[in-house]
Motif scaffolding. Structure first.
Motif, PDB file in Angstrom:
ATOM      1  N   THR A   1      17.539  -2.162   0.306  1.00 35.14           N
ATOM      2  CA  THR A   1      16.200  -2.435   0.811  1.00 35.14           C
ATOM      3  C   THR A   1      16.035  -3.935   0.927  1.00 35.14           C
ATOM      4  O   THR A   1      16.828  -4.720   0.397  1.00 35.14           O
TER       5      THR A   1
ATOM      6  N   ASN B   1      15.675   3.502  12.553  1.00 36.05           N
ATOM      7  CA  ASN B   1      14.761   3.137  11.461  1.00 36.05           C
ATOM      8  C   ASN B   1      14.476   4.331  10.562  1.00 36.05           C
ATOM      9  O   ASN B   1      13.383   4.476  10.025  1.00 36.05           O
TER      10      ASN B   1
ATOM     11  N   ASN C   1      14.382   5.277   7.571  1.00 35.03           N
ATOM     12  CA  ASN C   1      14.447   4.769   6.199  1.00 35.03           C
ATOM     13  C   ASN C   1      13.243   5.172   5.353  1.00 35.03           C
ATOM     14  O   ASN C   1      12.978   4.568   4.322  1.00 35.03           O
ATOM     15  N   ASN C   2      12.532   6.247   5.785  1.00 36.83           N
ATOM     16  CA  ASN C   2      11.352   6.672   5.028  1.00 36.83           C
ATOM     17  C   ASN C   2      11.534   8.078   4.487  1.00 36.83           C
ATOM     18  O   ASN C   2      12.656   8.597   4.420  1.00 36.83           O
ATOM     19  N   GLU C   3      10.415   8.735   4.077  1.00 38.97           N
ATOM     20  CA  GLU C   3      10.510  10.031   3.419  1.00 38.97           C
ATOM     21  C   GLU C   3      11.020  11.131   4.343  1.00 38.97           C
ATOM     22  O   GLU C   3      11.421  12.200   3.870  1.00 38.97           O
TER      23      GLU C   3
ATOM     24  N   GLY D   1      13.021   1.970   3.062  1.00 46.39           N
ATOM     25  CA  GLY D   1      11.850   1.138   3.307  1.00 46.39           C
ATOM     26  C   GLY D   1      10.683   1.590   2.461  1.00 46.39           C
ATOM     27  O   GLY D   1      10.687   2.685   1.899  1.00 46.39           O
ATOM     28  N   ALA D   2       9.668   0.745   2.376  1.00 42.11           N
ATOM     29  CA  ALA D   2       8.494   1.085   1.563  1.00 42.11           C
ATOM     30  C   ALA D   2       7.237   0.547   2.205  1.00 42.11           C
ATOM     31  O   ALA D   2       7.218  -0.563   2.721  1.00 42.11           O
ATOM     32  N   ARG D   3       6.188   1.345   2.156  1.00 48.77           N
ATOM     33  CA  ARG D   3       4.864   0.895   2.580  1.00 48.77           C
ATOM     34  C   ARG D   3       3.866   1.000   1.421  1.00 48.77           C
ATOM     35  O   ARG D   3       2.665   0.866   1.626  1.00 48.77           O
TER      36      ARG D   3
ATOM     37  N   HIS E   1       7.139   4.552  -3.134  1.00 50.23           N
ATOM     38  CA  HIS E   1       7.862   5.094  -1.984  1.00 50.23           C
ATOM     39  C   HIS E   1       9.377   5.060  -2.208  1.00 50.23           C
ATOM     40  O   HIS E   1      10.077   6.058  -1.995  1.00 50.23           O
TER      41      HIS E   1
ATOM     42  N   LEU F   1      12.366   7.995  -2.643  1.00 52.10           N
ATOM     43  CA  LEU F   1      13.584   8.059  -1.828  1.00 52.10           C
ATOM     44  C   LEU F   1      14.834   8.084  -2.704  1.00 52.10           C
ATOM     45  O   LEU F   1      15.833   8.725  -2.358  1.00 52.10           O
TER      46      LEU F   1
ATOM     47  N   HIS G   1       5.240  -6.260   6.128  1.00 47.54           N
ATOM     48  CA  HIS G   1       4.332  -5.291   5.505  1.00 47.54           C
ATOM     49  C   HIS G   1       3.391  -5.942   4.503  1.00 47.54           C
ATOM     50  O   HIS G   1       2.844  -5.262   3.632  1.00 47.54           O
TER      51      HIS G   1
END
Length: 456
Positions: free
Chosen positions: A98, A132, A134-136, A158-160, A164, A168, A186
Motif C-alpha cells: 500500500t 485499480n 485494490n478495494n473490498e 487501498g484505503a478510504r 479498510h 483486506l 485521499h
C-alpha cells in the motif's frame, strides 16, 4: 468448485443446479464474461447486476436470476469469504503493498521479478492486481484468479478509511507487507497524513511474526510503523537496507543505477521513464528479497521489466518525433511532481521543448487549491516550457506556474479536455515532449491517444 461448495464457504443457498462447476475466475462486468466464471451481481445506486445475469454461467447474488446461483445477503462480503477460502486452498504466498503513490509501479516490478526469479514457470504462477482492483471488491477478484499452480499473489491494497486495509488483509493475509509512502492522496477522506498513516499501517499489523514488513526508510511516517509489528522489518530507500547509488538518466529519462543490499551492489537499467521509478524498483526488490530471492537475480530481472499497466508513464513517439508521456491513469501532488520532473529530464536530455498538460487532482480536501498551485510552481521551477491546466478545478496549476519569478515559460487554463487537445495539436511541434496527467474521471488518456493518432 461446485455451487454447492461455494454456498458452503460463503454461507449462502443454491438456486438451480448446485452441481454446476465454476472453473473460471469471478467477474463483475457482464460485457466481459469469463467462460466458466462466477458472475458477481451487485445492486448499486444506478446499476443492478442481477439484470445483466441472463447469459452468466453461474451467479453470486441476492436473488434468483434464472441462472444457477448462490444467494447471499451481501455479495461483497461473500466474495471476500470466497477469496480467503481460495487463498488458503492454494497456499500461495501473499505479498501485499500500500502507499499514497507508486503502488502500481512497485506491483508491476515485483510481479515481473517473482515470475522471472521465483516463479513456477506456469502462466498462473504469479497472480497480481490488475488496474485499480485494490478495494473490498477488487482484492477478492484478484485472488480468485489464482489456481492450484499459483505460488505468489501480489496484492495492491487501498484505503478510504480506518479498518479498510485490515479487512483486506483478512481476505488475503500477507506474508510480506510493504508501505511505500504516506502522501496526500485521499486527504479529503482522512483529514491528515497521520490518519492516512494509521490506516496504511494496518497492513504491517496483519503480519505474522514469521513475516516481513517492508518500510520506506526515507518517509518518517512509514519508518515509524516498525513498532506496530512483531515481524522482521526490512527497509528500502536512500537510508534503507535496500538502497541505490550512481543514479543517472538516459536520453529519454530512463534510470540506471546500482542496487545495494548487505554490502553487495548490482547494476540495474530500468525501461521505464522517471527517477521516481528507482524507489519503486527498490521497494519491489526488498519484497522479493523477503521471500528469498537472490539480489543479483532481482537486479537482473528489474532490468528486463516492461510496463505492465496502461497509462502509467507510457512513452511513445509520433512519426514526426513528437514524444507523448502518458501518465493519465491517476494523479496526486507527489506523483504529478514526479511526472513533471521526468518530463523536465526528457527536455534536458533531448533538448526538447516540454509541454505539461495537467488536469485536476481529486480527493485532496481543503488543501486542494494550494496543492494545485504547488504543482504549478514545481512545473515552472523544473523549467517546463508550457503548462496547460485542463478545466477550472485545475486553475491553480496555471496560477502557481505564473507566480514563479523569472520563469520564461507559458501557462494557460483551458476550458476542458477538448480545448486542451486542440491547443496542443495546433501548437506542439515535431520533437516536443508532452506530458499528460490527471486524476481518474478527468480521462486525459483520451487526450494522449488523440495526440498519438499519427503514431507509426
Amino acid at each position: 468448485m461446485t455451487l454447492d461448495e461455494v454456498a458452503a464457504v460463503v454461507g449462502g443457498t443454491v438456486a438451480g443446479d448446485g452441481t454446476t462447476r465454476v472453473t473460471g475466475p469471478a467477474y463483475l462486468d457482464s460485457r466481459e464474461p469469463v467462460v466458466g466464471g462466477l458472475f458477481v451481481a451487485i445492486a448499486g445506486e444506478r446499476v443492478d447486476g442481477h439484470e445483466y445475469a441472463a447469459h452468466a454461467h453461474a451467479v453470486l447474488g441476492t436473488r434468483p436470476t434464472g441462472r444457477p446461483s448462490v444467494l447471499v445477503d451481501d455479495p461483497v462480503a461473500a466474495l471476500g469469504r470466497l477469496g480467503r477460502h481460495v487463498v488458503d486452498a492454494t497456499g500461495a504466498t501473499v505479498l501485499a503493498l500500500t502507499g499514497s503513490q507508486g503502488k502500481t509501479g512497485t506491483k508491476d516490478y515485483l510481479a515481473h521479478v517473482l515470475a522471472t526469479v521465483a516463479g513456477s514457470g506456469v502462466p498462473d504462477g504469479v497472480v497480481a492486481t490488475r488496474g485499480n482492483f485494490n478495494n473490498e471488491i477488487g482484492v477478492p477478484l484478484t485472488v480468485l484468479r489464482a489456481t492450484s499452480d499459483s505460488t505468489h499473489l501480489v496484492v495492491e491494497m487501498g484505503a478510504r478509511g480506518i479498518g479498510h486495509i485490515g479487512y483486506l488483509c483478512e481476505v488475503a493475509p500477507p506474508a510480506v507487507a510493504a508501505v511505500l509512502n504516506v502522501g496526500t492522496a485521499h486527504l479529503g477522506e482522512f483529514g491528515s497524513r497521520e490518519a492516512i498513516a494509521q490506516a496504511k499501517g494496518e497492513i504491517v499489523e496483519a503480519l505474522p511474526v514469521t513475516g516481513t514488513a517492508v518500510l520506506n526508510a526515507d518517509d518518517p511516517l512509514v519508518a515509524a510503523m516498525a513498532p506496530r509489528t512483531e515481524a522482521r522489518v526490512l527497509t528500502f530507500g536512500q537510508a534503507g537496507d535496500v538502497t541505490w547509488r550512481g543514479l543517472e538518466l538516459d536520453d529519454v529519462g530512463r534510470p540506471t543505477f546500482e542496487l545495494g543490499h548487505a554490502g553487495q551492489w548490482h547494476p540495474v537499467a530500468l525501461r521505464q521513464v522517471g527517477a521516481h521509478q528507482v524507489a519503486n524498483a527498490a521497494a519491489a526488490a526488498a519484497m522479493a528479497l523477503a521471500v528469498g530471492c537472490d539480489a543479483a537475480d532481482v537486479a537482473a530481472a528489474l532490468s528486463t521489466a516492461e510496463s505492465a499497466s496502461r497509462w502509467r508513464m507510457e512513452l511513445r513517439e509520433r512519426a514526426d518525433g513528437l514524444v507523448v508521456l502518458n501518465d493519465a491513469y491517476n494523479a496526486n501532488p507527489a506523483s504529478t511532481v514526479a511526472a513533471v520532473d521526468a518530463l523536465a529530464a526528457l527536455g534536458r536530455r533531448g533538448t526538447r521543448r516540454t509541454v505539461a498538460v495537467l488536469g485536476e487532482m481529486r480527493e485532496l480536501g481543503p488543501t486542494s487549491h494550494d496543492d494545485h498551485v504547488a504543482v504549478g510552481r514545481a512545473a515552472a521551477e523544473a523549467g517546463i516550457d508550457v503548462v496547460v491546466a485542463v478545466g477550472e478545478p485545475a486553475a491553480g496549476i496555471a496560477e502557481g506556474a505564473r507566480s514563479v519569478a523569472g520563469w520564461r515559460g507559458e501557462a494557460m487554463l483551458t476550458a476542458g479536455r477538448d480545448e486542451a487537445l486542440a491547443w496542443v495539436r495546433e501548437n506542439a511541434a515535431a520533437g516536443d515532449a508532452v506530458l499528460v496527467k490527471a486524476s481518474r474521471g478527468v480521462a486525459l488518456e483520451v487526450l494522449a491517444e488523440g495526440l498519438l493518432e499519427d503514431v507509426t
